[in-house]
Scaffold this active site. Sequence first.
Site, PDB file in Angstrom:
ATOM      1  N   SER A 125      -4.443 -14.354 -11.069  1.00 16.99           N
ATOM      2  CA  SER A 125      -4.775 -13.109 -10.950  1.00 16.99           C
ATOM      3  C   SER A 125      -4.477 -12.302 -12.280  1.00 16.99           C
ATOM      4  O   SER A 125      -3.270 -12.456 -12.933  1.00 16.99           O
ATOM      5  CB  SER A 125      -4.204 -12.369  -9.706  1.00 16.99           C
ATOM      6  OG  SER A 125      -4.279 -10.858  -9.642  1.00 16.99           O
ATOM      7  N   TYR A 150       3.776 -10.583  -4.002  1.00 16.21           N
ATOM      8  CA  TYR A 150       2.390 -11.146  -4.101  1.00 16.21           C
ATOM      9  C   TYR A 150       2.226 -11.829  -5.834  1.00 16.21           C
ATOM     10  O   TYR A 150       1.721 -12.858  -5.913  1.00 16.21           O
ATOM     11  CB  TYR A 150       1.244 -10.607  -3.684  1.00 16.21           C
ATOM     12  CG  TYR A 150       0.097 -11.010  -4.165  1.00 16.21           C
ATOM     13  CD1 TYR A 150      -0.482 -12.017  -3.636  1.00 16.21           C
ATOM     14  CD2 TYR A 150      -0.836 -10.308  -5.078  1.00 16.21           C
ATOM     15  CE1 TYR A 150      -1.865 -12.716  -4.031  1.00 16.21           C
ATOM     16  CE2 TYR A 150      -1.905 -10.826  -5.725  1.00 16.21           C
ATOM     17  CZ  TYR A 150      -2.306 -12.120  -5.000  1.00 16.21           C
ATOM     18  OH  TYR A 150      -3.730 -12.558  -5.557  1.00 16.21           O
ATOM     19  N   LYS A 154       2.198 -15.595  -7.844  1.00 16.86           N
ATOM     20  CA  LYS A 154       0.928 -16.158  -8.675  1.00 16.86           C
ATOM     21  C   LYS A 154       1.600 -16.510 -10.211  1.00 16.86           C
ATOM     22  O   LYS A 154       1.357 -17.536 -10.608  1.00 16.86           O
ATOM     23  CB  LYS A 154       0.095 -14.924  -9.041  1.00 16.86           C
ATOM     24  CG  LYS A 154      -0.936 -14.520  -7.624  1.00 16.86           C
ATOM     25  CD  LYS A 154      -1.882 -16.030  -7.350  1.00 16.86           C
ATOM     26  CE  LYS A 154      -2.548 -15.785  -6.153  1.00 16.86           C
ATOM     27  NZ  LYS A 154      -3.101 -16.967  -5.451  1.00 16.86           N
TER      28      LYS A 154
HETATM   29  P1  NAD Z   1      -8.942 -14.808   1.510  1.00 15.28           P
HETATM   30  O1  NAD Z   1      -7.773 -14.201   2.358  1.00 15.28           O
HETATM   31  O2  NAD Z   1     -10.319 -14.311   2.054  1.00 15.28           O
HETATM   32  O3  NAD Z   1      -8.964 -16.369   1.558  1.00 15.28           O
HETATM   33  C1  NAD Z   1      -7.759 -17.044   1.514  1.00 15.28           C
HETATM   34  C2  NAD Z   1      -7.684 -18.077   2.797  1.00 15.28           C
HETATM   35  O4  NAD Z   1      -6.622 -18.795   2.430  1.00 15.28           O
HETATM   36  C3  NAD Z   1      -7.955 -17.478   4.029  1.00 15.28           C
HETATM   37  O5  NAD Z   1      -8.998 -18.264   4.731  1.00 15.28           O
HETATM   38  C4  NAD Z   1      -6.792 -18.096   4.531  1.00 15.28           C
HETATM   39  O6  NAD Z   1      -6.925 -18.230   6.124  1.00 15.28           O
HETATM   40  C5  NAD Z   1      -6.186 -19.273   3.929  1.00 15.28           C
HETATM   41  N1  NAD Z   1      -4.855 -19.473   3.972  1.00 15.28           N
HETATM   42  C6  NAD Z   1      -3.649 -18.554   3.749  1.00 15.28           C
HETATM   43  N2  NAD Z   1      -2.777 -19.235   3.804  1.00 15.28           N
HETATM   44  C7  NAD Z   1      -3.134 -20.569   4.190  1.00 15.28           C
HETATM   45  C8  NAD Z   1      -2.257 -21.713   4.145  1.00 15.28           C
HETATM   46  N3  NAD Z   1      -0.909 -21.519   4.350  1.00 15.28           N
HETATM   47  N4  NAD Z   1      -2.664 -22.872   4.605  1.00 15.28           N
HETATM   48  C9  NAD Z   1      -4.185 -22.998   4.858  1.00 15.28           C
HETATM   49  N5  NAD Z   1      -4.959 -21.838   4.598  1.00 15.28           N
HETATM   50  C10 NAD Z   1      -4.343 -20.802   4.414  1.00 15.28           C
HETATM   51  O7  NAD Z   1      -8.651 -14.206   0.176  1.00 15.28           O
HETATM   52  P2  NAD Z   1      -9.727 -14.404  -1.151  1.00 15.28           P
HETATM   53  O8  NAD Z   1      -9.864 -13.141  -1.653  1.00 15.28           O
HETATM   54  O9  NAD Z   1     -10.881 -15.277  -0.890  1.00 15.28           O
HETATM   55  O10 NAD Z   1      -8.551 -15.026  -2.300  1.00 15.28           O
HETATM   56  C11 NAD Z   1      -8.514 -16.457  -2.421  1.00 15.28           C
HETATM   57  C12 NAD Z   1      -7.708 -16.535  -3.458  1.00 15.28           C
HETATM   58  O11 NAD Z   1      -7.883 -15.870  -4.769  1.00 15.28           O
HETATM   59  C13 NAD Z   1      -6.047 -16.115  -3.179  1.00 15.28           C
HETATM   60  O12 NAD Z   1      -5.134 -17.243  -3.438  1.00 15.28           O
HETATM   61  C14 NAD Z   1      -5.907 -14.816  -3.726  1.00 15.28           C
HETATM   62  O13 NAD Z   1      -4.479 -14.765  -3.952  1.00 15.28           O
HETATM   63  C15 NAD Z   1      -6.673 -14.955  -5.115  1.00 15.28           C
HETATM   64  N6  NAD Z   1      -7.111 -13.727  -5.711  1.00 15.28           N
HETATM   65  C16 NAD Z   1      -7.923 -13.145  -4.991  1.00 15.28           C
HETATM   66  C17 NAD Z   1      -8.155 -11.521  -5.517  1.00 15.28           C
HETATM   67  C18 NAD Z   1      -8.990 -10.929  -4.636  1.00 15.28           C
HETATM   68  O14 NAD Z   1      -8.932  -9.674  -5.129  1.00 15.28           O
HETATM   69  N7  NAD Z   1      -9.615 -10.942  -3.564  1.00 15.28           N
HETATM   70  C19 NAD Z   1      -7.775 -11.516  -6.939  1.00 15.28           C
HETATM   71  C20 NAD Z   1      -7.215 -12.519  -7.586  1.00 15.28           C
HETATM   72  C21 NAD Z   1      -6.832 -13.555  -7.034  1.00 15.28           C
HETATM   73  C1  WQD Z   2      -8.795  -0.607  -7.246  1.00 14.17           C
HETATM   74  C2  WQD Z   2      -8.551   0.890  -7.878  1.00 14.17           C
HETATM   75  C3  WQD Z   2      -6.717   1.903  -6.815  1.00 14.17           C
HETATM   76  C4  WQD Z   2      -7.888   1.645  -2.777  1.00 14.17           C
HETATM   77  C5  WQD Z   2      -5.535  -5.575  -6.287  1.00 14.17           C
HETATM   78  C6  WQD Z   2      -4.534  -6.365  -6.653  1.00 14.17           C
HETATM   79  C7  WQD Z   2      -4.644  -7.494  -7.669  1.00 14.17           C
HETATM   80  C8  WQD Z   2      -6.027  -8.311  -7.419  1.00 14.17           C
HETATM   81  C9  WQD Z   2      -7.057  -7.314  -7.020  1.00 14.17           C
HETATM   82  C10 WQD Z   2      -5.162 -10.293  -5.994  1.00 14.17           C
HETATM   83  C11 WQD Z   2      -7.273   1.453  -7.978  1.00 14.17           C
HETATM   84  C12 WQD Z   2      -7.897   2.636  -6.278  1.00 14.17           C
HETATM   85  C13 WQD Z   2      -7.740   1.718  -4.111  1.00 14.17           C
HETATM   86  C14 WQD Z   2      -8.250   3.090  -2.172  1.00 14.17           C
HETATM   87  C15 WQD Z   2      -8.333   4.122  -4.360  1.00 14.17           C
HETATM   88  N1  WQD Z   2      -5.725  -9.244  -6.247  1.00 14.17           N
HETATM   89  N2  WQD Z   2      -8.078   2.808  -4.851  1.00 14.17           N
HETATM   90  N3  WQD Z   2      -8.359   4.195  -3.062  1.00 14.17           N
HETATM   91  O1  WQD Z   2      -5.117  -2.530  -7.095  1.00 14.17           O
HETATM   92  O2  WQD Z   2      -6.746  -3.331  -9.045  1.00 14.17           O
HETATM   93  O3  WQD Z   2      -5.990  -4.790  -7.487  1.00 14.17           O
HETATM   94  O4  WQD Z   2      -6.641  -6.351  -6.061  1.00 14.17           O
HETATM   95  O5  WQD Z   2      -4.824 -10.695  -6.981  1.00 14.17           O
HETATM   96  O6  WQD Z   2      -3.561  -8.308  -7.589  1.00 14.17           O
HETATM   97  O7  WQD Z   2      -3.208  -5.626  -7.039  1.00 14.17           O
HETATM   98  O8  WQD Z   2      -7.364  -3.164  -6.677  1.00 14.17           O
HETATM   99  O9  WQD Z   2      -9.222  -2.452  -5.200  1.00 14.17           O
HETATM  100  O10 WQD Z   2      -6.708  -2.098  -4.575  1.00 14.17           O
HETATM  101  O11 WQD Z   2      -7.832  -0.876  -6.492  1.00 14.17           O
HETATM  102  O12 WQD Z   2      -8.501   4.937  -5.176  1.00 14.17           O
HETATM  103  O13 WQD Z   2      -8.604   3.110  -0.756  1.00 14.17           O
HETATM  104  O14 WQD Z   2      -8.882   1.792  -6.838  1.00 14.17           O
HETATM  105  O15 WQD Z   2      -5.723   3.031  -7.031  1.00 14.17           O
HETATM  106  O16 WQD Z   2      -7.262   2.236  -9.145  1.00 14.17           O
HETATM  107  P1  WQD Z   2      -6.074  -3.232  -7.680  1.00 14.17           P
HETATM  108  P2  WQD Z   2      -7.745  -2.379  -5.564  1.00 14.17           P
END
Ligand code: NAD
Ligand code: WQD
Length: 337
Positions: A125, A150, A154
């Site tokens: 991330s 979190y 990562k």
């Molecule tokens: P998500 O929660 O939709 O998907 C994650 C999946 O992992 C879920 O289906 C959950 O049930 C499963 N899971 C969690 N812990 C588990 C375990 N111990 N064993 C088996 N399954 C497990 O999330 P997503 O948005 O699809 O994210 C996928 C990956 O990408 C995550 O690692 C997340 O941290 C990373 N990521 C997401 C974002 C984002 O904004 N969505 C941004 C950066 C990184």
């Molecule tokens: C985006 C912008 C908020 C909600 C997060 C994690 C990051 C990654 C992606 C996993 C910011 C603003 C948000 C709301 C708002 N995930 N906001 N009102 O914080 O950039 O990233 O998700 O790895 O690690 O930190 O994403 O969508 O929460 O926020 O004004 O109700 O929207 O302040 O500027 P963020 P976000």
Amino acid sequence: MNILVTGGAGFIGSHTLIELYKAGHTAVVVDNLYNSSEESLRRVAQLTGIDHIPFVKADIRDRETLEQIFANNHLDACIHFAGLKAVGESVTKPLEYYENNMNGTFVLLDVMRRHNCKNIIFSSSATVYGDPAIIPITEDCPKGQCTNPYGQTKSMLEQVMMDLQQSDTEWNVVLLRYFNPIGAHPSGRIGENPNGIPNNLMPYITQVAVGKRERLGVFGNDYPTHDGTGVRDYIHVVDLAMAHVAALQVVERRQGLAIYNIGTGHGYSVLDVVNTFMRVNNIIIPYDIKPRRAGDIATCYCNPKKAERELGWKARYGLDDMCRDSWNWQKNNPDGY
Ligand code: NAD
Ligand code: WQD
């Protein structure tokens, strides 16, 4: 390739499955369905025209089941999505986050090694950059201080996998640092399905649009950005999914370690997103300016050129597409799966 997809029933995993099958790969999914539904996998099968996606409902910390999965399938690589991802919740439940994300990955890596499957693509991330030292962020930008458990998981897991790769160069490790994934498959059949009150911006907007929430809170309008609201690099989840398919080239080329930013390279503010959503979908999103959210930074967007240069991958969708597809998913599935 035949690929183990951990967390494949989730938001990014389900979209990635479609692109994997489209590119001629096959998959085995392991997911404990903690934050997802098996319905997403049924829909992925429909969309890809295959009978069913091989699926094992299990926790990746369950070593015995993982051992069985590797014993029963020839697996060439793993795309590792499984993990807990709610930033705010990780502050109140640090042990659960460290336990799940760290220990789950340790068990997975160990079982992979035992079965001589040493190719992994990891969901990292942009959060690992903390408050970034350089904008646009390049991959050699130093990692920063994460403000929540979190993000720490990562950052630490990246280090674990880098150390592992250095100790044994048979490993191919790809760390994909995602920026802000939004959007949904253009069919409107799969998308993001958060439990409870959404933490992230786009699911909150779509829930206001569908009438589940009254008004959006905009967290801060006094940041040093063009309109005072936070700027991020939003990326369409289908583009992100395709980046995983492209990343398999690192495995094919036996490249060792590779790190890529996965974003569009464009920064949009909260109000840019809200206004684009309203224009594209012709819906009013009422909002109030609220205080800043703890831990937020002003600006975060990347330079994605390394992925383009080395993988030939480039984001194709723009913010209009992301807003249209997020809404298409939400309006067709107001209660999720
Ligand atoms: P998500 O929660 O939709 O998907 C994650 C999946 O992992 C879920 O289906 C959950 O049930 C499963 N899971 C969690 N812990 C588990 C375990 N111990 N064993 C088996 N399954 C497990 O999330 P997503 O948005 O699809 O994210 C996928 C990956 O990408 C995550 O690692 C997340 O941290 C990373 N990521 C997401 C974002 C984002 O904004 N969505 C941004 C950066 C990184
Ligand atoms: C985006 C912008 C908020 C909600 C997060 C994690 C990051 C990654 C992606 C996993 C910011 C603003 C948000 C709301 C708002 N995930 N906001 N009102 O914080 O950039 O990233 O998700 O790895 O690690 O930190 O994403 O969508 O929460 O926020 O004004 O109700 O929207 O302040 O500027 P963020 P976000």
